[in-house]
Design an enzyme around this catalytic site. Structure first.
Site, PDB file in Angstrom:
ATOM      1  N   HIS A 583       0.829  -1.205   0.000  1.00  0.00           N
ATOM      2  CA  HIS A 583       0.000   0.000   0.000  1.00  0.00           C
ATOM      3  C   HIS A 583       0.864   1.255   0.000  1.00  0.00           C
ATOM      4  CE1 HIS A 583      -3.313   2.553   2.174  1.00  0.00           C
ATOM      5  NE2 HIS A 583      -3.140   2.910   0.916  1.00  0.00           N
ATOM      6  N   HIS A 588       1.491   4.947  -2.831  1.00  0.00           N
ATOM      7  CA  HIS A 588       1.724   6.313  -2.339  1.00  0.00           C
ATOM      8  C   HIS A 588       3.145   6.806  -2.632  1.00  0.00           C
ATOM      9  CE1 HIS A 588      -1.925   7.040   0.217  1.00  0.00           C
ATOM     10  NE2 HIS A 588      -2.015   5.723   0.087  1.00  0.00           N
ATOM     11  N   HIS A 775      -4.360   1.008  -6.093  1.00  0.00           N
ATOM     12  CA  HIS A 775      -4.562   1.634  -4.785  1.00  0.00           C
ATOM     13  C   HIS A 775      -5.944   1.307  -4.232  1.00  0.00           C
ATOM     14  CE1 HIS A 775      -5.740   4.931  -2.021  1.00  0.00           C
ATOM     15  NE2 HIS A 775      -4.558   4.639  -1.514  1.00  0.00           N
ATOM     16  N   ASN A 779      -6.758  -0.343  -0.595  1.00  0.00           N
ATOM     17  CA  ASN A 779      -7.131   0.645   0.412  1.00  0.00           C
ATOM     18  C   ASN A 779      -8.553   0.506   0.935  1.00  0.00           C
ATOM     19  OD1 ASN A 779      -6.486   3.320   1.841  1.00  0.00           O
ATOM     20  ND2 ASN A 779      -8.381   3.793   0.751  1.00  0.00           N
ATOM     21  N   ILE A 924      -6.408   9.117  -0.665  1.00  0.00           N
ATOM     22  CA  ILE A 924      -6.556   8.816   0.761  1.00  0.00           C
ATOM     23  C   ILE A 924      -5.682   7.629   1.077  1.00  0.00           C
ATOM     24  CG2 ILE A 924      -8.553   7.322   0.420  1.00  0.00           C
ATOM     25  CD1 ILE A 924      -7.763   9.519   3.507  1.00  0.00           C
TER      26      ILE A 924
END
Length: 924
Positions: A583, A588, A775, A779, A924
């Site tokens: 993740h 990110h 993602h 997530n 997010i």
């Protein structure tokens, strides 16, 4: 292309304000510009009656204005038929977005601006032609024009307010390609769009979406380009100098402390996670550099800490962390989603939980106490925080503070137990979550038995696996181990090498206990994965130590509890790898350098920047918030996950040892993990060895649709490879992303080249895939699966007792109590649940794959807009196919009694925790 029009019930693009009614896909010049303009046949049939869903972001009311915005404006006389002295009038319609909430300072400054606007301190616009003035050899510019009625509309409560400005132009002015905006007010404002009407042909659109700062903060004029894309070599003469200036301004000079109002993008190492000034226990090593390689993050330029010159000083909550001004969350998202909710949870709820859950209430006494979190809630001792907490935009997990004088918060029921309260106990569910849960990207085919470590035995001791044939032989449906290997029936979740180097340090932490785990699964005739052995490893403490042991499926009550404890340790390992590697690192952190370089090296008018723009939205802001409160020393990740203070070092170790950009695209990743083999006869060029692998089967549909859209887009702008090689902005973007943003790995031979259209399509599709579908898959299932902590404990506090251990007797006496004592404490659990609920929440203004702001005007190339509508139509059909699969009883990993449907890659979603939805970007 006709099919796309039939799907949409007639071309949507023909109804837009700026596109002619000609059939753009039959335009010979368009067909000539590219070798082919086609999208590969859809994997699923398109329904001709379905309208394209292009749900725009939530819009508020727009203020009524005194001028009639649609009244006709005199049309320009063509230059070749006009006298040089002919003039004509054009009008700019400017849309400004107001703040919904203003503090006292905002109101005072706004009132002051309304007064001073009347005396000449205005917002001023100036048009810039695409042409050069033959006399001055400079770009042709219009007269300056002020926005009308700013003071008159200063009290309008609408979210968006339209203003106008008028220009008198010579008939030889040409077409505007840029507009200069000067803000002579005291206060910044958010400029959404500008539309200039009155030229021959269609209106000229400027898609701004940017904060325009006051001249007192940022002297000079803001430059906005029209929506017409240009490659650098094709830039009209009148825009070349502005294109270069805008990029220089965006790069900055790499010096100084960044102000919150800056729009400067630059690189730095992760030297801001620790806080050595607070104490030595809060110091953390710098990530990025030769010692600990890591991707680069956005530079803030803060001064070093007092106690360590190499550590950047902290900006602690609730003070904001710098990201370029346009990267900050828009107010609607900030109020209803990430920033507001995350800060409410971190700054108010969690301290209240700490104050309310007494120090002697360390662990759950029974499963009923966990259930009470959803049915009865947690009683908070709020005191003075009560009123503040009620006013903050808390997530749905804290649905509302009931009986305000008591302060009860109730957690929403996680999906994993909503259909079957005991699903988490079953082995088939444990196996299903490896391919359809929140971390479906770690499972690999077992190629050699027993598994082999890649660690250095000189450092970590004997690395031979403790797994033997006798451990698994009875679970292979009569096959030998060799047969099972050859028939691709054995799979493994191998977290051994990720954890073993850190175990001595982790297990020395207070209340943390971990193994390095390997879990072997057998692929059953039903297509499900059955766990058949779990290996638990510790670093060898001596020549005769039992550092490894194997747990197999239970045969009685005692081995059942030992098996459940072993599965819990596997889940804890998997939760850490999921959060820190798959993740955080792979989406990110690895994307941030590409985003920084895009803003630094590609103009906003570059077609590739326009393609990537929605996929970069908010990522720098959420990464900044993460550095401040999630991955920092003593932050949420360290508090709630087993590796504690060593969490980010595990992430960095994975970056050094196993992260490869060329393997981040979905087909390559599936083949690398051995869960698929190349097969050119299959729709996606590969064959899955686990046919019912929900993440992979749904993901391949999205990957293909995205790749087709990107290829169509790239072929339109780059019909020849030489255009790619000679595109200095494009090449500079990719070079800086690799050589600066990922500089610690820049010399690796596996970096893709960027020499032709196939290279560019592959790189761009990978980036869009990572930002959107990858993602989303990692997530938005965090609360639905992890919100019930026994299903997926983020940390473990006890090892599994062995017969000669002192605590073995207490385990035998009350195995349930022992199991619960090994799970996170009440405080750790409630804190973790509150945060992952927020991270799993969709905002009301989310943009999903296949959607864009201003879908008809984001680019001035009508053929490309039409192609985007086709991509959107294909995404809708994929969603219908996913819905169909989830109703197919033969697919046991997504359909059945108590089985959650796999919807994490279903593209659309409503707001909240939905366990579905693929936003365009890592937001997010």
């Amino acid at each position: 292309m006709a099919m796309a029009k039939e799907i949409m019930g007639g071309s949507l693009i023909q109804r837009s304000s700026f596109v002619s009614s000609s059939k753009v896909f039959l335009n010979p010049s368009f067909q000539k510009k590219q070798n082919h303009f086609s999208v590969n046949p859809l994997v699923v049939p398109l329904e001709k009656t379905r309208l394209v869903r292009l749900r725009k972001v939530v819009r508020g009311p727009v203020a009524a204005i005194s001028e009639d915005l649609v009244k006709p404006v005199p049309v320009a006389v063509p230059a070749d038929k006009a006298d040089k002295g002919d003039k004509f009038k054009v009008r700019a319609v400017v849309t400004v977005r107001n703040k919904n909430k203003e503090d006292l300072k905002d109101k005072i400054v706004k009132h002051l601006d309304a007064i001073t606007d009347k005396i000449g301190m205005n917002v001023v616009l100036q048009l810039v032609s695409t042409e050069i003035d033959p006399k001055t050899k400079a770009p042709k510019k219009s007269n300056e024009a002020i926005l009308k009625d700013w003071s008159k509309k200063s009290n309008v409560k609408a979210e968006r307010v339209n203003y106008t400005a008028e220009f008198m132009l010579n008939s030889s002015f040409g077409v505007p390609g840029a507009i200069l905006v000067t803000n002579n007010h005291q206060k910044e404002f958010f400029l959404e769009t500008i539309t200039v009407e009155g030229f021959a042909g269609d209106p000229v659109h400027f898609f701004c979406n940017s904060w325009v700062q006051s001249r007192k903060d940022h002297p000079g004029k803001r430059i906005f380009f029209s929506n017409k894309p240009y490659l650098p070599s094709e830039t009209p003469a009148g825009l070349r100098s502005l294109r270069e200036k805008e990029l220089r301004d965006t790069r900055g000079d790499g010096k100084g402390v960044r102000k919150l109002s800056d729009r400067i993008y630059d690189f730095d190492v992760y030297n801001d996670l620790g806080n050595p000034d607070r104490g030595i226990e809060f110091a953390r090593p710098t990530l990025g550099g030769e010692k600990i390689p890591f991707p680069r993050r956005c530079r803030t330029g803060r001064l070093p800490s007092d106690t360590d010159m190499h550590a950047e000083s902290r900006v602690e909550k609730p003070l904001p962390m710098y990201v370029p001004r346009d990267e900050q969350f828009e107010e609607s998202k900030q109020d209803t989603f990430s920033a507001g909710r995350l800060k409410a949870v971190l700054h108010n709820l969690i301290p209240s939980l700490k104050a309310s859950i007494s120090s002697n209430n360390h662990e759950f006494k029974g499963f009923s106490e966990i259930d009470n979190l959803y049915s009865e809630g947690v009683l908070l001792k709020l005191g003075l925080q009560d009123e503040l907490l009620k006013k903050l935009p808390l997530p749905k997990v804290v649905s509302h503070i009931q009986e305000s004088n008591r302060g009860i918060i109730k957690y929403e029921m996680p999906k994993i137990i909503s259909k079957d309260k005991f699903a988490w106990l079953r082995d088939d569910e444990f196996g299903r979550q490896a391919i359809a849960g929140v971390n479906p990207v770690s499972i690999e085919r077992l190629k050699v038995f027993p598994p082999v470590s890649k660690l250095d035995s000189k450092i970590y001791g004997p690395l031979e696996s403790a797994l033997k044939e006798e451990h698994i032989l009875g679970h292979l449906n009569g096959m030998t181990v060799q047969q099972a290997l050859e028939d691709n029936k054995l799979f493994v979740l191998d977290h051994h090498d990720a954890y073993l180097p850190f175990l001595d340090q982790i297990n020395a932490l207070d209340g943390r206990k971990a193994y390095a785990t390997r879990t072997v699964y057998f692929l059953t005739p039903l297509g499900t994965l059955k766990p058949i052995a779990i290996e638990l490893s510790l670093p060898p403490s001596g020549p005769s130590s039992r550092s490894k042991h194997v747990v197999t499926p239970p045969v009685d009550a005692t081995t059942n509890w030992l098996w459940q404890l072993a599965k819990a340790h596997v889940c804890s390992n998997d939760a850490g790898v999921h959060q820190l590697v798959n993740h955080w690192l792979r989406t990110h952190a690895s994307l941030e350098p590409f985003i920084l370089a895009a803003h630094r090296q590609m103009s906003a008018m570059h077609p590739i920047f326009k393609l990537l723009d929605p996929h970069m939205r908010y990522t720098l802001e959420i990464n900044g918030l993460a550095r401040q409160s999630l991955i920092n020393a003593d932050g949420v990740i360290e508090s709630c996950f087993t590796p504690g203070r060593y969490s980010m070092e595990i992430s960095a170790a994975a970056y050094k040892s196993s992260w490869r950009f060329d393997m981040e695209n979905l087909p390559a990743d599936l083949i690398r993990r051995g869960v698929a083999v190349p097969d050119p006869t299959q729709p996606h060029g590969l064959k899955l060895l686990i046919e019912d692998y929900p993440y992979a089967t749904d993901g391949l549909l999205i990957w293909s649709a995205t790749e087709n859209w990107v290829r169509t887009y790239v072929n339109y702008y780059y019909p020849e490879s030489s255009l790619i090689c000679n595109d200095n902005e494009l090449q500079a973007w990719y070079s800086e992303s690799v050589n600066v943003g990922h500089s610690d790995l820049r010399h690796k031979s596996w970096w893709p080249t960027l020499a032709n259209a196939d290279d560019l399509v592959s790189i761009l599709t990978t980036l869009i895939w990572l930002a959107s579908a990858q993602h989303a898959a990692l997530n938005f299932g965090q609360y639905p699966y992890g919100g019930y902590v026994p299903n997926r404990p983020p940390l473990m506090r006890r090892l599994i007792p062995e017969e000669n251990d002192p605590e073995y007797a207490s385990f035998l006496a009350d195995p349930q109590k022992y199991f619960l004592s090994a799970l996170p404490s009440v405080l750790q659990t409630t804190k973790f649940m509150a945060v992952v609920d927020t991270l799993s929440t969709h905002s009301p203004d989310e943009e999903y794959l296949g959607e864009r702001q201003q879908p008809s005007t984001w680019t001035g190339d009508t053929e490309v807009v039409e192609a985007f509508y086709q991509f959107s139509a294909e995404i809708q059909q994929i969603e219908k196919e996913i819905e169909r699969r989830n109703l197919d009883a033969s697919l046991r990993n997504r359909c059945g009694a108590g089985v959650l449907p796999y919807e994490l890659l279903a593209p659309s979603s409503g707001p909240g925790v939905t366990c579905r939805g693929v936003p365009n970007s890592v937001s997010i």
